[in-house]
Design a protein around this motif. Structure first.
Motif, PDB file in Angstrom:
ATOM      1  N   GLY A 196       0.817  -1.211   0.000  1.00  0.00           N
ATOM      2  CA  GLY A 196       0.000   0.000   0.000  1.00  0.00           C
ATOM      3  C   GLY A 196       0.853   1.265   0.000  1.00  0.00           C
ATOM      4  O   GLY A 196       2.084   1.221  -0.090  1.00  0.00           O
ATOM      5  N   ASN A 197       0.192   2.384   0.129  1.00  0.00           N
ATOM      6  CA  ASN A 197       0.844   3.693   0.152  1.00  0.00           C
ATOM      7  C   ASN A 197       1.327   3.975   1.577  1.00  0.00           C
ATOM      8  O   ASN A 197       0.538   4.319   2.449  1.00  0.00           O
ATOM      9  N   HIS A 198       2.628   3.821   1.782  1.00  0.00           N
ATOM     10  CA  HIS A 198       3.192   4.006   3.123  1.00  0.00           C
ATOM     11  C   HIS A 198       2.959   5.418   3.650  1.00  0.00           C
ATOM     12  O   HIS A 198       2.595   5.593   4.814  1.00  0.00           O
ATOM     13  N   LEU A 199       3.163   6.415   2.820  1.00  0.00           N
ATOM     14  CA  LEU A 199       3.022   7.794   3.288  1.00  0.00           C
ATOM     15  C   LEU A 199       1.585   8.074   3.732  1.00  0.00           C
ATOM     16  O   LEU A 199       1.364   8.672   4.791  1.00  0.00           O
ATOM     17  N   GLN A 200       0.597   7.602   2.980  1.00  0.00           N
ATOM     18  CA  GLN A 200      -0.794   7.807   3.372  1.00  0.00           C
ATOM     19  C   GLN A 200      -1.129   7.031   4.639  1.00  0.00           C
ATOM     20  O   GLN A 200      -1.805   7.536   5.530  1.00  0.00           O
ATOM     21  N   LEU A 201      -0.613   5.800   4.736  1.00  0.00           N
ATOM     22  CA  LEU A 201      -0.822   4.994   5.933  1.00  0.00           C
ATOM     23  C   LEU A 201      -0.284   5.721   7.160  1.00  0.00           C
ATOM     24  O   LEU A 201      -0.979   5.873   8.163  1.00  0.00           O
ATOM     25  N   TYR A 202       0.943   6.212   7.072  1.00  0.00           N
ATOM     26  CA  TYR A 202       1.555   6.849   8.241  1.00  0.00           C
ATOM     27  C   TYR A 202       0.946   8.219   8.534  1.00  0.00           C
ATOM     28  O   TYR A 202       0.870   8.619   9.693  1.00  0.00           O
TER      29      TYR A 202
END
Length: 183
Positions: free
Chosen positions: A61-67
């Protein structure tokens, strides 16, 4: 850490050129925390909590959006505790985020209470998964028991045997197999 990839790291909350220590002390001063009070002079007193958010290897998935979503959850979960720094690291095997939070409750610094070592961590983790996990396709870790555990161990052993791991490990294979079966 691969220093050649450090430029990829992304600060979500910046220290704006200040040191972490000065930032934390400034917040405590602004909030009226008495650092000379006897409870704040203890050697083990927590002036900050570091949170680490990470996923298992292979998350696509999108790590930046997750974090970013994890950071929003943390602000909501601890609304009175200032978050002073957050950085997503891309310079290691799997992107992860470090967040520094000042554990405030009024003018107290109850870090241990906020960490909730006595059962509160499970409640906190369930809240995180409810708020963020489902949106990003994550599920909480579960412990296998009974027939499900036995079937899972058997499946793992079969895959390892198909891949020739017993031959590679030789004498280490029997204890490894026993460990998989038991744990």
């Amino acid at each position: 850490i691969d220093p050649a990839k450090s430029y990829l790291n992304c600060e979500l909350i910046s220290l704006n050129g200040m040191s972490l220590e000065d930032t934390i002390l400034g917040i405590m001063h602004t909030k009226g925390v008495d650092l000379n009070h006897r409870t704040n002079k203890r050697k083990d007193k927590g002036f900050a909590i570091e949170w680490l958010f990470t996923v298992t290897l292979g998350y696509t998935g999108n790590h930046l959006q997750l974090y970013t979503d994890c950071l929003s959850w943390l602000k909501t979960y601890f609304p009175d505790c200032p978050l002073v720094h957050a950085v997503v690291h891309y310079d290691e095997n799997e992107p992860h985020m470090h967040v520094i939070m000042v554990p405030l409750e009024g003018t107290r610094l109850p870090a241990s209470e906020l960490l909730s070592y006595r059962g509160g961590s499970k409640t906190r983790l369930n809240s995180l998964y409810a708020a963020v996990g489902n949106k990003h396709g994550l599920i909480p870790r579960t412990s296998l028991t009974g027939a499900v555990k036995k079937a899972a161990a058997k499946a793992v052993i079969e895959v390892l045997e198909l891949r020739g791991i017993p031959t590679v490990l030789q004498n280490a294979w029997p204890p490894m197999k026993a460990c998989i079966q038991n744990n």
